[in-house]
Design an enzyme around this catalytic site. Sequence first.
Site, PDB file in Angstrom:
ATOM      1  N   ASP A  67       0.649  -1.358   0.051  1.00 20.53           N
ATOM      2  CA  ASP A  67      -0.159   0.152   0.011  1.00 20.53           C
ATOM      3  C   ASP A  67       0.616   1.217  -0.101  1.00 20.53           C
ATOM      4  O   ASP A  67       1.984   1.191   0.252  1.00 20.53           O
ATOM      5  CB  ASP A  67      -0.935  -0.102   1.298  1.00 20.53           C
ATOM      6  N   ASN A 135      -7.275  -2.880  14.483  1.00 22.34           N
ATOM      7  CA  ASN A 135      -8.448  -3.033  14.495  1.00 22.34           C
ATOM      8  C   ASN A 135      -8.787  -4.176  13.386  1.00 22.34           C
ATOM      9  O   ASN A 135      -9.733  -4.636  13.004  1.00 22.34           O
ATOM     10  CB  ASN A 135      -9.237  -1.689  13.717  1.00 22.34           C
ATOM     11  N   HIS A 137      -7.070  -4.645  10.407  1.00 23.48           N
ATOM     12  CA  HIS A 137      -6.861  -4.350   9.144  1.00 23.48           C
ATOM     13  C   HIS A 137      -5.507  -4.944   8.692  1.00 23.48           C
ATOM     14  O   HIS A 137      -4.748  -5.348   9.449  1.00 23.48           O
ATOM     15  CB  HIS A 137      -6.950  -2.917   8.604  1.00 23.48           C
ATOM     16  N   GLU A 142      -9.587  -1.886   5.668  1.00 26.05           N
ATOM     17  CA  GLU A 142     -10.087  -1.474   6.725  1.00 26.05           C
ATOM     18  C   GLU A 142     -11.292  -2.350   7.072  1.00 26.05           C
ATOM     19  O   GLU A 142     -11.978  -2.923   6.088  1.00 26.05           O
ATOM     20  CB  GLU A 142     -10.535  -0.042   6.817  1.00 26.05           C
TER      21      GLU A 142
HETATM   22  C1  GLP Z   1      -0.512   0.400   8.556  1.00 26.01           C
HETATM   23  C2  GLP Z   1      -0.208  -0.517   7.209  1.00 26.01           C
HETATM   24  C3  GLP Z   1      -0.339  -2.223   7.444  1.00 26.01           C
HETATM   25  C4  GLP Z   1       0.467  -2.329   8.968  1.00 26.01           C
HETATM   26  C5  GLP Z   1      -0.053  -1.578   9.798  1.00 26.01           C
HETATM   27  C6  GLP Z   1       0.358  -1.942  11.340  1.00 26.01           C
HETATM   28  O1  GLP Z   1      -1.748   0.548   8.415  1.00 26.01           O
HETATM   29  N1  GLP Z   1      -1.006  -0.049   6.078  1.00 26.01           N
HETATM   30  O2  GLP Z   1       0.110  -2.771   6.547  1.00 26.01           O
HETATM   31  O3  GLP Z   1       0.357  -3.617   8.985  1.00 26.01           O
HETATM   32  O4  GLP Z   1       0.163  -0.180   9.580  1.00 26.01           O
HETATM   33  O5  GLP Z   1       1.619  -1.207  11.479  1.00 26.01           O
HETATM   34  P1  GLP Z   1       2.693  -1.257  12.720  1.00 26.01           P
HETATM   35  O6  GLP Z   1       3.521  -2.489  12.035  1.00 26.01           O
HETATM   36  O7  GLP Z   1       3.625  -0.085  12.572  1.00 26.01           O
HETATM   37  O8  GLP Z   1       1.997  -1.426  13.762  1.00 26.01           O
END
Ligand code: GLP
Length: 240
Positions: A67, A135, A137, A142
């Site tokens: 993404d 949450n 995702h 989402e």
């Molecule tokens: C973002 C990314 C996800 C990731 C999530 C958790 O929303 N788009 O791909 O898994 O954050 O991030 P973190 O690893 O910093 O907790």
Amino acid sequence: MKIIKVKNYDEMSEEALKIILDVVRSKPDAVLGLATGSTPLGLYAKMAQDHKENGTSYAKCRTVNLDEYVGLDISSDQSYVYFMRENLFKNIDIKLENTHIENGKADDKEAECARYNALLNELKQDVQVLGIGSNGHIAFNEPGTPFDSVTHIVDLAESTIKDNSRLFNSIDEVPRQAFTMGLSNIMNAKKIIILANGEGKAYAIGELVNGEIREEVPATILRNHPDCILICDELAGKYI
Ligand code: GLP
């Protein structure tokens, strides 16, 4: 879904490294599906260290990232393309032209989704690395995202904007929209590794493992995948 529960972040990253190295050593031109966020940073550091010490080569690998924020590109140090270059690509021998991510600055967003989707249909991930949002995702899919979704633009959930604001100067700087691979693009991967550490992920991991498979918790779709491995530490795994 196979579950590997480990003591801490370092062990989580080490287990993930073993899987990535297995894939790359058995298939030097593997397609690696990569993720951003704090969670995979330890894995990326270990890949870099292994590359330096043992010479594992990524010269023939291709990568596809999950993404990107709408409105950001390599000129912004908050963009995911910048994150990947800084935290992984510059530390291994991957060719930048073989690394792919949505163009956050594309003028025609629909065309960009179509372009990326066509690319994903050509470059099927041999392994996809995932983190998870608090949450539930995955990528930026989402709660409520259809399970059959492909690359699309999303309005980020308030909780995601808040979670990700720690990486920006202020919450107002966090983009409100993102490009993301859809859930069916993720499920196309031959193998999936989902990583989680820390108590903030405990709810999501509890649902991923024990909750009903439903669109309200996007990660639950992973239980339908034939080769998905969850690697989590004790805190993230406290409900499982
Ligand atoms: C973002 C990314 C996800 C990731 C999530 C958790 O929303 N788009 O791909 O898994 O954050 O991030 P973190 O690893 O910093 O907790």
